[in-house]
Design a protein around this motif. Structure first.
Motif, PDB file in Angstrom:
ATOM      1  N   PRO A   1       0.564  -1.203  -0.297  1.00 27.03           N
ATOM      2  CA  PRO A   1       0.230   0.004  -0.041  1.00 27.03           C
ATOM      3  C   PRO A   1       0.930   1.414   0.042  1.00 27.03           C
ATOM      4  O   PRO A   1       0.671   2.363  -0.923  1.00 27.03           O
ATOM      5  N   GLY A   2       2.143   1.264   0.314  1.00 25.24           N
ATOM      6  CA  GLY A   2       2.890   1.864   1.056  1.00 25.24           C
ATOM      7  C   GLY A   2       3.797   2.791  -0.540  1.00 25.24           C
ATOM      8  O   GLY A   2       4.103   4.111  -1.136  1.00 25.24           O
ATOM      9  N   GLN A   3       3.316   1.955  -1.449  1.00 21.21           N
ATOM     10  CA  GLN A   3       3.967   1.925  -3.084  1.00 21.21           C
ATOM     11  C   GLN A   3       2.913   2.643  -3.693  1.00 21.21           C
ATOM     12  O   GLN A   3       3.563   2.598  -5.074  1.00 21.21           O
ATOM     13  N   GLN A   4       1.530   2.795  -3.797  1.00 24.23           N
ATOM     14  CA  GLN A   4       1.016   2.762  -4.445  1.00 24.23           C
ATOM     15  C   GLN A   4       0.434   4.048  -5.017  1.00 24.23           C
ATOM     16  O   GLN A   4      -0.109   4.351  -6.520  1.00 24.23           O
ATOM     17  N   THR A   5       0.927   5.161  -4.443  1.00 24.85           N
ATOM     18  CA  THR A   5       1.701   6.823  -5.118  1.00 24.85           C
ATOM     19  C   THR A   5       2.114   7.138  -5.486  1.00 24.85           C
ATOM     20  O   THR A   5       1.529   7.546  -6.630  1.00 24.85           O
ATOM     21  N   GLY A   6       3.521   5.770  -5.766  1.00 21.15           N
ATOM     22  CA  GLY A   6       4.320   6.075  -6.610  1.00 21.15           C
ATOM     23  C   GLY A   6       4.078   5.282  -7.885  1.00 21.15           C
ATOM     24  O   GLY A   6       4.153   5.934  -9.023  1.00 21.15           O
ATOM     25  N   MET A   7       2.895   4.107  -7.699  1.00 23.19           N
ATOM     26  CA  MET A   7       2.775   3.346  -8.920  1.00 23.19           C
ATOM     27  C   MET A   7       2.032   4.879  -9.694  1.00 23.19           C
ATOM     28  O   MET A   7       1.645   4.371 -10.826  1.00 23.19           O
ATOM     29  N   ASP A   8       0.570   4.854  -9.057  1.00 23.66           N
ATOM     30  CA  ASP A   8      -0.839   5.383  -9.143  1.00 23.66           C
ATOM     31  C   ASP A   8       0.533   6.827 -10.270  1.00 23.66           C
ATOM     32  O   ASP A   8      -0.333   8.173 -10.899  1.00 23.66           O
ATOM     33  N   LYS A   9       1.455   7.438  -9.873  1.00 22.40           N
ATOM     34  CA  LYS A   9       2.257   9.145 -10.157  1.00 22.40           C
ATOM     35  C   LYS A   9       2.683   8.231 -11.500  1.00 22.40           C
ATOM     36  O   LYS A   9       2.828   8.613 -12.759  1.00 22.40           O
ATOM     37  N   ALA A  10       3.573   7.249 -11.517  1.00 26.21           N
ATOM     38  CA  ALA A  10       3.906   6.975 -12.940  1.00 26.21           C
ATOM     39  C   ALA A  10       2.858   6.143 -13.590  1.00 26.21           C
ATOM     40  O   ALA A  10       3.264   6.493 -15.587  1.00 26.21           O
ATOM     41  N   TYR A  11       1.829   6.162 -13.307  1.00 29.25           N
ATOM     42  CA  TYR A  11       0.604   5.556 -13.689  1.00 29.25           C
ATOM     43  C   TYR A  11       0.139   6.609 -14.836  1.00 29.25           C
ATOM     44  O   TYR A  11       0.132   6.800 -16.098  1.00 29.25           O
ATOM     45  N   ALA A  12      -0.488   7.663 -13.914  1.00 32.20           N
ATOM     46  CA  ALA A  12      -0.698   8.768 -14.454  1.00 32.20           C
ATOM     47  C   ALA A  12       0.962   9.723 -15.534  1.00 32.20           C
ATOM     48  O   ALA A  12       0.260  10.196 -17.010  1.00 32.20           O
ATOM     49  N   ARG A  13       1.751   9.094 -15.356  1.00 26.27           N
ATOM     50  CA  ARG A  13       3.211  10.179 -16.473  1.00 26.27           C
ATOM     51  C   ARG A  13       3.426   8.898 -17.433  1.00 26.27           C
ATOM     52  O   ARG A  13       3.642   9.790 -18.158  1.00 26.27           O
ATOM     53  N   LYS A  14       2.690   7.878 -17.544  1.00 24.27           N
ATOM     54  CA  LYS A  14       2.997   6.878 -18.789  1.00 24.27           C
ATOM     55  C   LYS A  14       4.266   6.770 -18.513  1.00 24.27           C
ATOM     56  O   LYS A  14       5.579   6.351 -19.740  1.00 24.27           O
TER      57      LYS A  14
ATOM     58  N   ASP B   1      12.310   3.749  -9.945  1.00 24.27           N
ATOM     59  CA  ASP B   1      12.389   4.285  -8.940  1.00 24.27           C
ATOM     60  C   ASP B   1      11.290   5.342  -8.823  1.00 24.27           C
ATOM     61  O   ASP B   1      10.564   5.203  -6.999  1.00 24.27           O
ATOM     62  N   THR B   2      10.321   5.471  -8.754  1.00 25.51           N
ATOM     63  CA  THR B   2       9.179   6.736  -8.712  1.00 25.51           C
ATOM     64  C   THR B   2       8.132   5.315  -8.020  1.00 25.51           C
ATOM     65  O   THR B   2       7.569   5.633  -7.451  1.00 25.51           O
ATOM     66  N   ILE B   3       7.773   3.797  -8.005  1.00 19.97           N
ATOM     67  CA  ILE B   3       7.291   3.522  -7.803  1.00 19.97           C
ATOM     68  C   ILE B   3       7.817   3.241  -6.377  1.00 19.97           C
ATOM     69  O   ILE B   3       6.973   3.186  -4.862  1.00 19.97           O
ATOM     70  N   GLY B   4       9.126   3.050  -6.085  1.00 20.98           N
ATOM     71  CA  GLY B   4      10.086   2.444  -5.227  1.00 20.98           C
ATOM     72  C   GLY B   4       9.776   0.668  -4.554  1.00 20.98           C
ATOM     73  O   GLY B   4       9.546   0.275  -3.907  1.00 20.98           O
ATOM     74  N   TRP B   5      10.158   0.389  -6.172  1.00 25.75           N
ATOM     75  CA  TRP B   5      10.081  -0.634  -6.216  1.00 25.75           C
ATOM     76  C   TRP B   5      10.356  -1.482  -5.354  1.00 25.75           C
ATOM     77  O   TRP B   5      12.752  -1.237  -4.862  1.00 25.75           O
ATOM     78  N   ASP B   6      10.324  -2.650  -4.500  1.00 24.75           N
ATOM     79  CA  ASP B   6      11.288  -3.503  -3.575  1.00 24.75           C
ATOM     80  C   ASP B   6      11.981  -4.865  -4.298  1.00 24.75           C
ATOM     81  O   ASP B   6      11.862  -5.318  -5.270  1.00 24.75           O
ATOM     82  N   LYS B   7      12.881  -4.393  -4.087  1.00 21.37           N
ATOM     83  CA  LYS B   7      14.461  -4.833  -4.465  1.00 21.37           C
ATOM     84  C   LYS B   7      14.210  -6.348  -4.393  1.00 21.37           C
ATOM     85  O   LYS B   7      15.207  -7.141  -5.041  1.00 21.37           O
ATOM     86  N   ASN B   8      13.694  -6.606  -3.439  1.00 23.42           N
ATOM     87  CA  ASN B   8      13.607  -7.986  -2.909  1.00 23.42           C
ATOM     88  C   ASN B   8      12.650  -8.916  -4.322  1.00 23.42           C
ATOM     89  O   ASN B   8      12.676  -9.880  -4.097  1.00 23.42           O
TER      90      ASN B   8
ATOM     91  N   SER C   1      -2.755  -1.954  -5.576  1.00 27.91           N
ATOM     92  CA  SER C   1      -1.381  -3.130  -4.183  1.00 27.91           C
ATOM     93  C   SER C   1      -2.441  -4.388  -4.082  1.00 27.91           C
ATOM     94  O   SER C   1      -3.495  -4.289  -3.424  1.00 27.91           O
ATOM     95  N   ALA C   2      -1.685  -5.528  -3.494  1.00 28.75           N
ATOM     96  CA  ALA C   2      -2.723  -6.292  -3.145  1.00 28.75           C
ATOM     97  C   ALA C   2      -1.091  -7.292  -2.130  1.00 28.75           C
ATOM     98  O   ALA C   2      -2.177  -7.711  -1.241  1.00 28.75           O
ATOM     99  N   ASN C   3      -0.744  -6.354  -1.079  1.00 32.32           N
ATOM    100  CA  ASN C   3      -0.209  -6.502  -0.082  1.00 32.32           C
ATOM    101  C   ASN C   3      -0.121  -6.015   0.823  1.00 32.32           C
ATOM    102  O   ASN C   3      -1.353  -5.426   0.831  1.00 32.32           O
ATOM    103  N   MET C   4       0.737  -5.731   1.908  1.00 29.98           N
ATOM    104  CA  MET C   4       0.402  -5.410   3.107  1.00 29.98           C
ATOM    105  C   MET C   4       1.996  -4.558   3.742  1.00 29.98           C
ATOM    106  O   MET C   4       2.313  -4.659   2.911  1.00 29.98           O
TER     107      MET C   4
END
Length: 282
Positions: free
Chosen positions: A87-100, A109-116, A138-141
């Motif tokens: 959920p904490g990455q959803q804002t970053g994902m939404d920004k990436a989505y809006a900016r295509k 980096d915009t998403i803040g993707w987890d390196k794991n 997001s589908a995680n916690m």
């Protein structure tokens, strides 16, 4: 729904060189042929699809992307939900989505993707969804939520799955920890598993239809995983659970043995990996 078992070679199922309608897939349980249009029709007839993966198998992610593409082309796909997104990455994902944003370090980096989660596997899927304006959810916690559950500040309901299912979850956790998890740890991690499955189910039912969830194969199981929670939250939901199952040494597992776990068992090549216990004992 009857179990459909897809025996697949290492080559692409939905090849760019051949249109989808020209491909065929073997139904192992009967020996009959299941064409790819029939596969597509099966998935389209559902409200939700779960694609249960082994996280480190590149073949699984290639097939996932192809399934997403054909469901999108058919007009079915309305949302992609990811176990890999918190959920904490959803804002970053939404920004990436809006900016295509396209597949790039900037997207990651915009998403803040987890390196794991291996970006080489998931990046192309996320970039494709953004390019085609398929919402990614997001589908995680988040970690603080998980830690609250671990410390028993929050206790998930135990009435969705029975004691046999809980025992199966505990055994899977015990094996993944090389038998070294004590009962207190097993109880805590079982609560977390239930909570995460609930969250994934909630992500699916955000829409009435047209959602694909990418998650680990254990989460995709009908007997212990997300499907149980979906049917509690939305009993009338039509859900197809697909389990990508690795075949070792060309030994095809007994298809009927998978009937209680998935609607579709999709056999693939295997990754040569060390088990957690082997890594621990190095």
């Amino acid at each position: 729904m009857a179990l459909l078992v897809l025996a697949l070679s290492g080559c692409s199922v939905f090849s760019a060189e051949k249109p989808l309608a020209s491909r065929s897939i073997e139904v192992v349980t009967t020996g009959n042929s299941l064409t790819t249009p029939q596969l597509l029709s099966t998935l389209e007839a559902s409200d939700y699809v779960i694609l249960g993966e082994r996280h480190d198998n590149a073949e699984h992610h290639a097939y996932q992307l192809e399934v997403l593409q054909v469901l999108y082309q058919a007009g079915w796909l309305k949302q992609l939900s990811l176990e890999m997104l918190r959920p904490g990455q959803q804002t970053g994902m939404d920004k990436a989505y809006a900016r295509k944003l396209t597949l790039s370090d900037e997207l990651r980096d915009t998403i803040g993707w987890d390196k794991n989660w291996n970006w080489d596997f998931y990046g192309p899927i996320v970039a494709w969804a953004i390019a085609n304006q398929v919402p990614v959810r997001s589908a995680n916690m988040d970690r603080d939520e998980l830690m609250a559950i671990y410390r028993e500040q929050v206790t998930p309901s135990r009435d969705v799955i029975d004691e046999a299912a809980i025992a199966s979850i505990r055994e899977q956790i015990r094996e993944s920890h090389c038998g070294m998890a004590d009962d207190t740890m097993l109880d805590a991690m079982t609560r977390i598993q239930q909570a995460r499955d609930t969250r994934m189910a909630e992500s699916l039912i955000q829409r009435a239809q047209g959602v694909v969830l990418l998650a680990g194969a254990f989460h995709a199981r009908k007997d212990v995983g997300v499907p149980r929670y979906v049917h509690q939250l939305r009993p009338e939901a039509r859900l197809i659970s697909v389990g990508f199952i690795e075949v070792v040494d060309d030994h095809l597992p007994d298809a009927k043995a998978q009937a209680h776990t998935y609607d579709i068992a999709w056999f693939t090549g295997a990754v040569d990996r060390k088990t957690p216990c082997e890594l621990m004992n190095k």
